[in-house]
Each structure stands twice: as structure tokens, then as C-alpha cells.
Design a protein around this motif. Sequence first.
Motif, PDB file in Angstrom:
ATOM      1  N   SER A  97     -16.425   9.772 -69.875  1.00  0.00           N
ATOM      2  CA  SER A  97     -15.160  10.275 -70.411  1.00  0.00           C
ATOM      3  C   SER A  97     -14.013   9.275 -70.319  1.00  0.00           C
ATOM      4  CB  SER A  97     -14.768  11.554 -69.662  1.00  0.00           C
ATOM      5  OG  SER A  97     -14.487  11.265 -68.300  1.00  0.00           O
ATOM      6  N   SER A  98     -14.314   7.985 -70.201  1.00  0.00           N
ATOM      7  CA  SER A  98     -13.244   6.999 -70.048  1.00  0.00           C
ATOM      8  C   SER A  98     -12.271   7.036 -71.215  1.00  0.00           C
ATOM      9  CB  SER A  98     -13.833   5.596 -69.901  1.00  0.00           C
ATOM     10  OG  SER A  98     -14.630   5.264 -71.020  1.00  0.00           O
ATOM     11  N   TRP A  99     -12.760   7.429 -72.406  1.00  0.00           N
ATOM     12  CA  TRP A  99     -11.920   7.492 -73.606  1.00  0.00           C
ATOM     13  C   TRP A  99     -10.998   8.706 -73.617  1.00  0.00           C
ATOM     14  CZ3 TRP A  99     -12.510  11.986 -76.252  1.00  0.00           C
ATOM     15  CH2 TRP A  99     -13.690  12.710 -76.006  1.00  0.00           C
ATOM     16  N   PHE A 100     -11.275   9.694 -72.768  1.00  0.00           N
ATOM     17  CA  PHE A 100     -10.508  10.944 -72.759  1.00  0.00           C
ATOM     18  C   PHE A 100      -9.219  10.690 -71.978  1.00  0.00           C
ATOM     19  CE2 PHE A 100      -9.414  15.302 -71.724  1.00  0.00           C
ATOM     20  CZ  PHE A 100      -9.914  16.050 -72.771  1.00  0.00           C
ATOM     21  N   ASN A 101      -8.134  10.436 -72.699  1.00  0.00           N
ATOM     22  CA  ASN A 101      -6.919   9.947 -72.055  1.00  0.00           C
ATOM     23  C   ASN A 101      -5.991  11.078 -71.607  1.00  0.00           C
ATOM     24  OD1 ASN A 101      -5.395  10.759 -74.361  1.00  0.00           O
ATOM     25  ND2 ASN A 101      -5.840   8.802 -75.378  1.00  0.00           N
ATOM     26  N   ILE A 102      -4.844  10.688 -71.039  1.00  0.00           N
ATOM     27  CA  ILE A 102      -3.916  11.694 -70.524  1.00  0.00           C
ATOM     28  C   ILE A 102      -3.355  12.551 -71.656  1.00  0.00           C
ATOM     29  CG2 ILE A 102      -2.015  10.034 -70.585  1.00  0.00           C
ATOM     30  CD1 ILE A 102      -2.500  13.032 -68.151  1.00  0.00           C
ATOM     31  N   GLY A 103      -3.236  11.978 -72.850  1.00  0.00           N
ATOM     32  CA  GLY A 103      -2.783  12.767 -73.995  1.00  0.00           C
ATOM     33  C   GLY A 103      -3.744  13.887 -74.319  1.00  0.00           C
ATOM     34  N   HIS A 104      -5.063  13.581 -74.333  1.00  0.00           N
ATOM     35  CA  HIS A 104      -6.065  14.620 -74.549  1.00  0.00           C
ATOM     36  C   HIS A 104      -5.940  15.708 -73.486  1.00  0.00           C
ATOM     37  CE1 HIS A 104      -8.499  11.227 -76.528  1.00  0.00           C
ATOM     38  NE2 HIS A 104      -8.148  12.042 -77.488  1.00  0.00           N
ATOM     39  N   LEU A 105      -5.780  15.282 -72.229  1.00  0.00           N
ATOM     40  CA  LEU A 105      -5.747  16.235 -71.122  1.00  0.00           C
ATOM     41  C   LEU A 105      -4.536  17.151 -71.222  1.00  0.00           C
ATOM     42  CD1 LEU A 105      -7.422  16.914 -68.620  1.00  0.00           C
ATOM     43  CD2 LEU A 105      -6.021  15.298 -67.325  1.00  0.00           C
TER      44      LEU A 105
END
Length: 250
Positions: A128-136
Amino acid sequence: MPIALLKFPSDLLREVFKLCEPYELYALSKCSKRTQRSIKLRGTKNWKIVYFSGGQVIISVDGSWHYFNRTFYPDEYFKMKYSQIEFPSGGSADLFFLFHRHFWDSHRSNAGEHQFTKYPNQISIHRSSWFNIGHLLECTCVRIELSGSMRSNQDLNVFLQKWKKTGAFPNLQFLKIKGNKIDNKSPILEMIPQIKIVGNATIRRSFVKDELLRLGGDDIDNAVQVTKDDGTVGWLTVELRETPTLKFLT
């Protein structure tokens, strides 16, 4: 006689793709990038997708189950057997992406990141390295589980500070993030990891996963209580083990 499929009008092409099985859609998607883009004309159905680390993908479409297995032999690519299809080794990511197009925007943002147009009820992402703080911060899921995360203490603090505000993340019941960017260098909710109270009782929540996994549950041990502005209680632990892990249960 070959058929110029992509020259069909969009309305007709949509109806053709609606008649296709997932196996056929996957095979078509490998013909060209244009074909892969066109498949999204099919629209959405009641898809459920389960991905296993060994490379098997199980797709449920309106109650019908379809099995995709990895193969290392080129002559078995797209080979059908016993209602299953063999896909190329390493191709599971393509398969996963193809059948999640009704969750993704078909374009990339300026930063080169995929943007969700819709979140499922639950997500579990192992790389999930691509799942950034914006996604979260935009995530509307009930359950979020991320392994191999690159989210730092600062990111997690931003997320939990937002959770504390009234009305934020109304669906969230469980969050689990594993990643080496979690450390004891900076605070999360004004607490330096590790974050736990040894001896606190186990808190457990039950939920219905899906037709494959049935009833599931999440639990948290030795958790610290945190409180939302509206009085809602959450439970938090941060363990700095071999792989640092944050768990949050509401």
C-alpha cells in the motif's frame, strides 16, 4: 471474418461488453490499451473481488463465481479449465486493476496518483505504499487495512486529529496500518509510540465480511482510549515491533 469491434457505436459496444464473462473481458483487455479503456463502457454490476497472496483472484458477479489462477507457462495464458482461467505470472495486478475500474477514475492526477471515485465498504491492501495521506483522509470505508504502508507518524496524527472532529469518518470502525515509517520520533495524538496500556481488556467488534468470508471480527489489546469531540470513543494502539503497527477501533 475479423470484426472491427472498437468501431461499433458506444451504445452497441456497451451492450456487447455486458454480455461478456469476466474471463472474456480480461482476455479482451490484453489486446490493446484502447480495448482496456473501452471495457469501462460496460458500467458497474454487483462485483465482489477477493485477491489471495498466492496469486489467485476470485470474482463474484451477481452471484456467479469466477476463478483466476496464476501460471508460469506462456502456452497456458488465458487457458480455461474447470471454470477457471490461467493468467500470466505477475498479471494479477492488471486483473485487479481491470475489475476495479468502477472504483477508480480512468485518469491520473497531476501527481501521477490514481484517485478513487468511489470507495468500497472495506479495503485490505498488502502493498500500500501508493495509498497516500490524501486517500486516507478521503476514505469512506468501514474497515481499512494497509500493509507495507509509507504513512508516517505525522500522517497518522493528521488522520486521527481529523477523526476527532464531529462528523468526520462516520463509517469507520477499524483501521490497521503496518509500515516502517511508524516510529518513536514524533507524537500521534500527543503520545509518543509505543502507545498502549498493558492489562487493558480486549475490545472486539464483529462485522459481516462477504459471501466468501462470512462473519468476521476485529480486536485490539492494551488500547488507549481516545474521544471524539461528540463523545464517541475510539481505542488506539501503536506497537513498534519488527513491523510497526497502528490499530484503531471505534
